[in-house]
Each structure stands twice: as structure tokens, then as C-alpha cells.
Design a protein around this motif. Structure first.
Motif, PDB file in Angstrom:
ATOM      1  N   ASN A 282      -8.351  -0.163  -0.515  1.00  0.00           N
ATOM      2  CA  ASN A 282      -7.759   1.222  -0.828  1.00  0.00           C
ATOM      3  C   ASN A 282      -8.164   1.982  -2.053  1.00  0.00           C
ATOM      4  O   ASN A 282      -8.273   1.227  -3.061  1.00  0.00           O
ATOM      5  CB  ASN A 282      -6.146   1.141  -0.566  1.00  0.00           C
TER       6      ASN A 282
ATOM      7  N   TYR B 144      -9.187   5.982   4.222  1.00  0.00           N
ATOM      8  CA  TYR B 144      -8.486   4.664   3.709  1.00  0.00           C
ATOM      9  C   TYR B 144      -7.130   4.483   4.172  1.00  0.00           C
ATOM     10  O   TYR B 144      -6.445   5.544   4.705  1.00  0.00           O
ATOM     11  CB  TYR B 144      -8.731   4.806   2.161  1.00  0.00           C
ATOM     12  N   PRO B 145      -6.441   3.207   4.346  1.00  0.00           N
ATOM     13  CA  PRO B 145      -7.086   2.020   3.709  1.00  0.00           C
ATOM     14  C   PRO B 145      -7.997   1.510   4.885  1.00  0.00           C
ATOM     15  O   PRO B 145      -8.097   1.948   6.162  1.00  0.00           O
ATOM     16  CB  PRO B 145      -6.037   1.138   3.791  1.00  0.00           C
TER      17      PRO B 145
ATOM     18  N   ALA C 194      -0.235   6.076   3.896  1.00  0.00           N
ATOM     19  CA  ALA C 194      -1.738   6.563   3.940  1.00  0.00           C
ATOM     20  C   ALA C 194      -1.600   8.059   4.522  1.00  0.00           C
ATOM     21  O   ALA C 194      -0.708   8.530   5.237  1.00  0.00           O
ATOM     22  CB  ALA C 194      -2.215   5.468   5.061  1.00  0.00           C
TER      23      ALA C 194
ATOM     24  N   GLY D 285      -8.234   1.959  -7.268  1.00  0.00           N
ATOM     25  CA  GLY D 285      -7.973   1.379  -6.278  1.00  0.00           C
ATOM     26  C   GLY D 285      -7.655   0.005  -6.358  1.00  0.00           C
ATOM     27  O   GLY D 285      -7.919  -0.711  -7.407  1.00  0.00           O
TER      28      GLY D 285
ATOM     29  N   ASN E 153      -9.032   3.737   8.574  1.00  0.00           N
ATOM     30  CA  ASN E 153      -7.701   4.393   9.197  1.00  0.00           C
ATOM     31  C   ASN E 153      -7.879   5.242  10.418  1.00  0.00           C
ATOM     32  O   ASN E 153      -7.014   5.397  10.970  1.00  0.00           O
ATOM     33  CB  ASN E 153      -7.149   5.122   7.973  1.00  0.00           C
TER      34      ASN E 153
ATOM     35  N   LEU F 239       0.746  -1.239   0.050  1.00  0.00           N
ATOM     36  CA  LEU F 239      -0.087   0.103  -0.100  1.00  0.00           C
ATOM     37  C   LEU F 239       0.841   1.219  -0.013  1.00  0.00           C
ATOM     38  O   LEU F 239       1.980   1.260   0.765  1.00  0.00           O
ATOM     39  CB  LEU F 239      -0.955   0.032   1.157  1.00  0.00           C
TER      40      LEU F 239
END
Length: 538
Positions: free
Chosen positions: A506, A292-293, A286, A491, A312, A283
Motif C-alpha cells: 500500500n 491500492y492496496p 482504501a 508506503g 483493489n 491499513l
């Protein structure tokens, strides 16, 4: 005590009274001396019978006739019993089937391994049982009249082939003087010895030569495989006592057994390789202010299907849904597979004689499996109908235990399934469609008015096909999804590819799709299209 003394005298008198009846039982021998028949008291041998009759017995209105027939093989008597069965049916007589296997022709074997086929039928006035059996390559027909079917089974089991005495070689003690009797030796003349005696001639020793090693011809793999196939030709796991619908599979039964063994080895091999194929979730960094995620994890150990979702920001949702259809499908499939596995193992043991057990044990196992397999088919069919016709309902709860959303299935279509998501607080409604009968899973998210919000689909067709054939193989073949959303948002819905289900959602543009909407859709996808441990068409 006096009452016990009276009871002892009564039992002793009853026992002595039964002795004469037991002594009246008689063993009858056929005219050719091939077999004997141990019958209860009251049966008499009929005199002045036809030439082909080897034994005829009678007791009141009950009669038993055994004749010799011109057959020497099992195939011949099997053809005769089939012809008799067809003749009985053509005369509109009712045939009694085997209560365990449903077969009309019953088959037993003598201690010598020779076969015995017979049928039981009746008319409004009489009961009959007819059959054929082999003893030492000689065939006989048997007809029983006015005997119940239980009595027939018992009487036929009393037939015993006569054991033939084998001539033993003459054994003489070496201490016996007769063992060295000179008169028993052949006479040898002295002239014969002189004529046959030849003086040895000296020969020069031949020169030793180094042995030449013959090269073994190289055998190709195809030749080896062909040799193995030829050696297996004619061998099968099928037994004549297995249920008829199993015997009709023929070589297909052996192929199913081999495929089952290969699948077990595949599971074991993939389980051993799985620790070396750890595939993490990759990933991008963030945004600390974004939802998200979103991480999902399935919670095991309950009859219901439960997932936990956490975004998140630490917000948690729990989804709850029933899975009775899956339980029925799995139970029915397990009963069928285990029964076929037991049949294969029992057939292998019977053919190779690995386990020294009687035919009665194998017949009991086959009869039990013949009942379990249809039961598993019924349970599996109920689960299949349930999964395809009963509408699904999924409920989402927040951390306080209050309903956050409800997902309802809105009927079936030939090409698509339709679901609606109702959010409790905002009263918003979303529409989700699933494409049916597709190699790759395909989902779409719309607003209530029909505006497209997101498209979620599997990227790999090969993985989807392999999963349908082999199952997810300890998580290696679990499904991933690519998300294409509004505002060209990209995503993914990535699975951790672990034995137990967990995944993460995500998207690169959080403002394009509401995290609440994508969370509900992700849960719906993984509940509706669960990856299974075993081969499945979904």
C-alpha cells in the motif's frame, strides 16, 4: 520320481564328503592361555618359536605370528600401530583403507570390550596385515603374511579371549549335619567369659532436647552450573568408530548437537506461542477507485514458485518462477543435518548403552552416515553455486493466461544485483537493484533512464539478524519493508507474519508510483528474498 531320488543321493553324498573337512578345523591356544584361535583346516602350529612368541601358525606360504609386547593400555598399542603405519608409509608400501570409513587403521573389539587395531598393506610380491590387541591388560602383536585382506578380517575375528573361571563361595546345605559340627566352632574358655562380663549400671535417662535443624547452605546458580559442567567434563557423543572428519570436530560435535536440540525446542516453543502473537495488517481506509492496496499470497504444493496478486479493483496476476536452487540447498542441508542427528543419537545410545545392540550395528550406522554427509555437501554446494551464478527469470500472467511481464536478472555485481522488468503491452522497461551482503534487505526501483522511483528497505535490523540466526519462526520474524517513493510518497510492504507467506502493498499517494510497477517489484522482492524456516544468511 527317479531324477529326484538321484538328486537326494547326490546331496547326501556331498554333505557326507564335507563332514571330514569340517572336522579337520582346529582350535589353537596361546602359550599363556590368554586366548584361542579357531582356524580352518590345513593350519599347523609352528614349533621352536622365539620366547616372546605365544602362537605361530602356518599353512603353505601363509603364516601368522602372535607375540607378547610390553604394553598394558589402549593408548600404548594405539601409539604402536601409528608408529608401524608411519614406518610402512616411509618404505613406500601401499596401505589398504577401510572401504566404508576411509580409515587406514581398522579397529574392532572383543566380547570383553578389549581393543584390536590393525593395518593391511602390500608390496609388489607379498600381502601383509599387522596389528596389536589387548586381552586382560596384556598386549600382543600380530603379523599375517600372504593372506588376502578379506581372509585377514575373518581370521582376526576368530581370536577369542579365554573366559576366566571365578571361584564360587562354598555352599553347605543347612540340613547337612556337618553344618552344625561343634568341633568346627572356636574354643571359648569359661574364665574369659567371667572376666569380660560386666554388670549393667543403671543410668538416668537423659533429658530430651529438641533437635536442631541444620540450615542447608544456599547454592548459587553459578555454582550449580559449574557443578553440572564438571559432571559433563570428559563425556562426549563422539565414538571412535565415527568418520574421521566427524571425530576431528571434537567438542564442536557436542556443541552442534546441543544447538540442534535447542533449535528444535525453540521451534516448538515459538509454535506454541505463535497463536497468541497474531499480528494483523493495519491499513488506512482504501479509495474505492484506487488500485491500492494490493494483496499477495503464495500458492504451495508445486515444484515451481507461484504467487497470486490481486489489486483493489479485482485484477489478478499470477507469477511463476523455478526454484531448483532452493530445492538443492534444502535437500543437501537436510541430508547433512539428519546424518549428524543420527550420529548424535547413535553416539548417545552407544555411550549410555540404552539400546542393547552390537558394535556391528553402530558401525553400519556410522558408515552409512559417513557416505550421506559428503553427498549432502555436494548437493548443497550445487544449489549454492546455482543460486549465485544462474540468472533468475520470473514470468507474470494475467487472468487470461497471457504474459503480462517478464523479470530478468542481468548479471551479478560485487555490491548489487540488477534486474530488468519488461511489460508486454506497454513495452516499458524498469530497472531494479538489490544491495548484496547487507544486514537489512535493500531494494531500489529506477526508470530505464536512471530516474529513481522508489526505495524499499527493512526497517528493523534486529529482526533481520534474528531471522538469519533462527529462521522466520512460524512467520514471527518475516520481513516487512518501508517504501519511500517519488513525490515524497510513503508506503509499506507488510507481511501477515503467518506460517505461510502472504503480504500486502500500500502507498499513500497512488499517483506517485504506478501500481503495476510496485506489484512487479513486490513479487520480485518476495521471490528473491524468501524467508526461510531454517537459519540462512540471506
Amino acid at each position: 520320481m527317479p531324477q529326484y531320488a538321484f538328486l537326494k543321493k547326490f546331496l547326501l553324498g556331498a554333505l557326507l564328503a564335507c563332514v571330514p573337512f569340517a572336522l579337520q578345523a582346529e582350535v589353537f591356544t596361546s602359550k599363556d592361555g590368554a586366548f584361542t584361535l579357531d582356524m580352518p583346516a590345513g593350519w599347523k602350529q609352528v614349533q621352536n618359536t622365539p620366547a616372546a612368541t605365544v602362537l605361530s601358525l602356518q599353512k603353505g606360504s601363509s603364516r601368522l605370528d602372535i607375540k607378547s609386547v610390553p604394553c598394558t593400555t589402549e593408548t600404548c598399542i594405539e601409539q604402536k600401530i601409528n608408529a608401524d603405519l608411519a614406518d610402512v608409509k616411509s618404505k613406500k608400501m601401499k596401505v589398504v583403507e577401510n572401504s566404508y570409513t576411509g580409515e587406514e587403521i581398522k579397529r574392532i573389539e572383543f566380547s570383553t570390550g578389549d581393543p584390536f587395531f590393525y593395518i593391511s598393506f602390500f608390496t609388489p610380491k607379498n600381502d601383509f596385515s599387522a596389528g596389536y590387541f589387548l586381552i586382560d591388560s596384556k598386549a600382543y602383536s600380530i603379523l599375517a603374511k600372504e593372506l588376502t585382506y578379506a581372509e585377514t578380517d575373518l581370521v582376526f575375528s576368530f581370536i577369542s579371549p579365554v573366559e576366566k573361571s571365578v571361584a564360587k563361595p562354598l555352599e553347605i546345605d543347612i540340613k547337612d549335619p556337618r553344618a552344625y559340627d561343634i568341633t568346627a566352632l572356636p574354643a571359648v574358655h569359661e574364665e574369659t567369659l567371667e572376666e569380660t562380663f560386666v554388670a549393667p549400671v543403671e543410668e538416668t535417662a537423659p533429658q530430651e532436647t529438641a533437635p536442631v535443624k541444620a540450615k542447608k547452605p544456599e547454592v548459587s546458580f553459578t555454582a550449580k552450573l559449574k557443578k553440572v559442567l564438571i559432571s559433563l567434563k570428559g563425556k562426549t557423543l563422539l565414538s571412535k568408530n565415527m568418520p574421521p572428519y566427524v571425530r576431528q570436530l571434537g567438542r564442536g560435535f557436542d556443541i552442534l548437537a546441543v544447538l540442534g536440540v535447542l533449535f528444535i525446542f525453540l521451534l516448538i516453543g515459538s509454535g506454541c506461542v505463535r497463536p497468541f502473537l497474531r499480528k494483523g495488517v493495519h491499513l488506512p481506509p482504501a479509495n474505492p477507485n484506487s488500485l491500492y492496496p494490493i494483496w499477495f499470497k503464495r500458492l504451495y504444493g508445486t515444484p515451481s514458485l507461484i504467487f497470486r496478486a490481486k489489486d483493489n479493483q479485482g485484477n489478478t496476476l499470477i507469477s511463476l518462477s523455478s526454484r531448483w536452487d532452493s530445492l538443492f540447498l534444502f535437500s543437501g542441508l537436510a541430508l547433512i543435518v539428519l546424518s549428524f542427528a543420527v550420529l548424535a543419537v547413535a553416539g548417545l545410545c552407544e555411550q549410555t548403552n540404552v539400546l542393547p545392540v552390537s558394535n556391528f550395528v553402530y558401525n553400519t550406522v556410522y558408515s552409512a552416515c559417513s557416505l550421506v554427509i559428503p553427498l549432502g555437501g555436494i548437493v548443497f554446494f550445487c544449489g549454492l553455486v546455482w543460486s549465485q551464478l544462474v540468472l533468475r527469470e520470473i514470468t507474470l500472467f494475467d487472468r487470461k493466461g497471457q504474459k503480462a511481464a517478464i523479470i530478468l536478472q542481468k548479471g551479478f555485481g560485487l555490491k548489487n544485483e540488477r534486474y530488468e522488468i519488461y511489460f508486454a503491452r506497454s513495452k516499458d522497461v524498469l530497472v531494479v537493484t538489490r544491495k548484496r551482503f547487507s544486514f537489512r534487505r535493500d531494494w531500489r526501483l529506477f526508470t530505464r533512464e536512471g530516474a529513481a522511483l522508489a526505495h524499499l528497505a527493512e526497517p528493523s535490523a534486529l529482526r533481520a539478524i534474528l531471522r538469519k540466526v533462527f529462521g522466520h519462526l512460524w512467520g514471527v520474524l518475516r520481513a516487512d519493508y518501508v517504501i519511500n517513493g517519488a513525490m515524497d510518497a510513503q508506503g509499506s510492504l507488510q507481511n501477515t507474519h503467518a506460517p505461510f507467506d502472504s503480504f500486502v502493498c500500500n502507498i499513500d499517494k497512488p499517483q506517485a508510483i504506478n501500481a503495476r510497477d510496485l506489484l512487479a517489484v513486490s513479487l520480485l522482492i518476495n521471490i528473491r528474498d524468501r524467508d526461510k524456516w531454517y537459519p540462512w544468511f540471506n
